[in-house]
Design a protein around this motif. Structure first.
Motif, PDB file in Angstrom:
ATOM      1  N   ALA A 194       0.826  -1.216   0.000  1.00 38.34           N
ATOM      2  CA  ALA A 194       0.000   0.000   0.000  1.00 38.34           C
ATOM      3  C   ALA A 194       0.856   1.260   0.000  1.00 38.34           C
ATOM      4  N   HIS A 195       2.056   1.166   0.554  1.00 39.01           N
ATOM      5  CA  HIS A 195       2.855   2.383   0.723  1.00 39.01           C
ATOM      6  C   HIS A 195       4.132   2.397  -0.115  1.00 39.01           C
ATOM      7  N   GLY A 196       4.196   1.540  -1.109  1.00 38.11           N
ATOM      8  CA  GLY A 196       5.286   1.609  -2.079  1.00 38.11           C
ATOM      9  C   GLY A 196       6.657   1.202  -1.564  1.00 38.11           C
ATOM     10  N   VAL A 197       6.694   0.241  -0.653  1.00 37.11           N
ATOM     11  CA  VAL A 197       8.000  -0.296  -0.247  1.00 37.11           C
ATOM     12  C   VAL A 197       8.574  -1.068  -1.432  1.00 37.11           C
ATOM     13  N   THR A 198       9.847  -0.868  -1.704  1.00 38.11           N
ATOM     14  CA  THR A 198      10.424  -1.480  -2.901  1.00 38.11           C
ATOM     15  C   THR A 198      11.375  -2.633  -2.584  1.00 38.11           C
ATOM     16  N   VAL A 199      12.073  -2.528  -1.452  1.00 39.08           N
ATOM     17  CA  VAL A 199      13.055  -3.553  -1.104  1.00 39.08           C
ATOM     18  C   VAL A 199      12.899  -3.926   0.372  1.00 39.08           C
ATOM     19  N   VAL A 200      12.991  -5.234   0.634  1.00 34.64           N
ATOM     20  CA  VAL A 200      12.910  -5.740   2.010  1.00 34.64           C
ATOM     21  C   VAL A 200      14.094  -6.668   2.263  1.00 34.64           C
ATOM     22  N   PHE A 201      14.806  -6.423   3.348  1.00 32.39           N
ATOM     23  CA  PHE A 201      15.907  -7.297   3.763  1.00 32.39           C
ATOM     24  C   PHE A 201      15.530  -7.991   5.068  1.00 32.39           C
ATOM     25  N   ALA A 202      15.859  -9.274   5.168  1.00 27.47           N
ATOM     26  CA  ALA A 202      15.669 -10.011   6.426  1.00 27.47           C
ATOM     27  C   ALA A 202      16.835 -10.962   6.632  1.00 27.47           C
ATOM     28  N   GLY A 203      16.940 -11.497   7.831  1.00 28.89           N
ATOM     29  CA  GLY A 203      17.994 -12.461   8.157  1.00 28.89           C
ATOM     30  C   GLY A 203      17.358 -13.754   8.645  1.00 28.89           C
ATOM     31  N   HIS A 204      17.792 -14.209   9.830  1.00 30.92           N
ATOM     32  CA  HIS A 204      17.237 -15.377  10.531  1.00 30.92           C
ATOM     33  C   HIS A 204      17.657 -16.698   9.900  1.00 30.92           C
TER      34      HIS A 204
END
Lengths: 280, 186
Positions: A194-204
């Motif tokens: 909805a808010h235009g996030v383009t990149v997501v990083f995660a670990g775990h």
């Protein structure tokens, strides 16, 4: 004695870098440059070797800051642990003025938010801007209503071209050990879209993985900057690239509507690289 | 009859959507109010302890963080010397929490919540106790958001933590177990 051995190891590792990776980043003027590490804080030789490789690359690609995807300090949290698992391995980078922006993993203690070198300003979740990018560090251990409301309000008010979220638990993953967090995905993904996030990083997950973009969002998992779960990936059609046989760190350069990335192993091998284009 | 078709469809859709929504804690119910009052009493005690040692600002010193946490926990522990399990989770509150958790764990989101718990790396440690520390070095198991959203809101000084099958109410800064509900997550 153990500390002296590790320090010696760090010095040797920084002197004898296994390979000098060819840089696949354009080094454009006024670009935003940063590094990515996840699940790093083991204090073991492999973390030191990976950190030494990062420092060697920093000479040629002077990134201004590094984002941390959680599990920054494994096990004990004594001052000696902070030194052995963070301050010593990243000393060359800290001395060079590189700032680290941490998010909390399940092996971190909430009070790490008070540790100044993690630049969390006492908060479990926070945001900061660089150039045309805005970064949102989230606490995926505890996604309560307050954090969700904060995220929605900050994202909706953001005018950044690149909205980048990072946190510990991956919404998508092809690793066997944990798998994706479906409950977190159900809550966060609609907000990201909805808010235009383009990149997501995660670990775990203690592997590196880049997933096929989903609804305009590129998902990266990088949880092997200290830890490693050897051959843990079970590739699916969703996986664009993966690497599970050594430690890695990521480099990113954002220049206008381009997001260049390069992922480098402990031994200096480039395991992934590419460019994302802003479509909006 | 044809005219009624759309409103009926919309209404049944809305009912179905409502049925999908987790039933959240009603802040006006006497039991939830009692819970909030007990938490507020605890937070008052926490704030008094903080005022005695001064709130810690971000620091370069991990030793200062450890010292602050230790001092704060010690003062709170001393002020609640006689506290027992159930000081916040009274039988009535526990019953309401079991109902709320049950809605989440047995409702339409159940499979996803259980997957989330599995992916969070479950903690197998049984030795936590009320007024004790959350053990140093023990990972924090993440609390599934759908479960969390079903429970009453908390002030920032405390949080809910899943520890294996138990649900703990934890003081965040002091890293201290305020109260514990055994076998809450099944």
């Amino acid at each position: 004695m153990r500390r002296a051995i590790l320090l010696l190891f760090a010095i040797l590792a920084s002197l004898v870098s296994a390979e000098t990776p060819e840089l696949r980043l354009p080094l454009k003027a006024n670009s935003v440059r940063f590094a990515v590490i996840g699940d790093s804080g083991t204090g073991e030789p492999a973390q030191y070797e990976t950190a030494a490789e990062m420092a060697a690359v920093h000479d040629r690609f002077p990134f201004e800051f590094a984002i941390m995807l959680g599990d920054n300090i494994y096990g004990g949290k004594s001052p000696a642990d902070f030194k052995r698992k963070f301050e010593d391995p990243y000393k060359p980078l800290l001395d060079a003025g590189v700032k680290f922006f941490a998010s909390l993993g399940n092996h971190d203690q909430t009070n790490e938010r008070l540790y100044k070198p993690f630049n969390m300003d006492g908060k479990r979740y926070y945001n900061f801007k660089r150039g045309n990018a805005e970064f949102f560090a989230l606490d995926s251990n505890y996604m309560d209503r307050e954090q969700l409301d904060w995220l929605q309000s900050q994202l909706s008010g953001s005018r950044a071209a690149w909205k980048i979220c990072y946190f510990h638990h991956p919404l998508y993953s092809d690793a066997r050990a944990h798998g994706p967090d479906y409950d977190l995905r159900k809550l966060l993904e609609p907000v990201f879209q909805a808010h235009g996030v383009t990149v997501v990083f995660a670990g775990h997950e203690h592997v590196y993985e880049r997933l096929q973009p989903r609804n305009g969002i590129s998902y990266f998992v990088l949880g092997n900057s200290g830890q490693l779960r050897y051959h843990d990936l079970r590739p699916s059609a969703e996986m664009a690239e993966g690497f599970d046989t050594d430690r890695t760190f990521g480099l990113v350069e954002i220049a206008a509507s381009q997001f260049y990335f390069q992922v480098i192993s402990r031994t200096g091998e480039t395991v992934d690289s590419g460019v994302l284009e802003l479509t909006q | 009859m044809k005219r009624l078709k759309w409103p009926i469809l919309v209404l049944s859709g809305a009912i179905a959507a409502l049925a999908q929504q987790p039933q959240q804690a009603n802040p006006d119910s006497p039991v939830v109010k009692d819970f909030s009052r007990r938490v507020a009493d605890y937070v008052k005690l926490h704030k008094t302890a903080v005022s005695e040692i001064h709130r810690l600002k971000p620091t370069n010193s991990p030793a200062a963080i450890a010292h602050y946490e230790h001092q704060l926990a010690q003062r709170i522990r001393a002020a609640r010397r006689d506290v027992v399990q159930g000081n916040v989770f009274t039988p009535a509150i526990e019953e309401e929490f079991r109902r709320l958790i049950g809605i989440a764990m047995q409702g339409p989101d159940a499979a996803r919540i259980r997957e989330s718990l599995r992916s969070a790396a479950p903690v197998q440690f049984r030795a936590i106790r009320v007024n004790g520390d959350y053990p140093a070095g023990l990972p924090l198991e993440s609390t599934p958001p759908s479960l969390l959203l079903n429970l009453p809101k908390l002030p920032p000084e405390v949080d809910f933590r899943v520890v294996g099958h138990d649900l703990a109410l934890r003081d965040v800064d002091a890293n201290l177990i305020v109260d514990l509900m055994a076998n809450a997550i099944r």
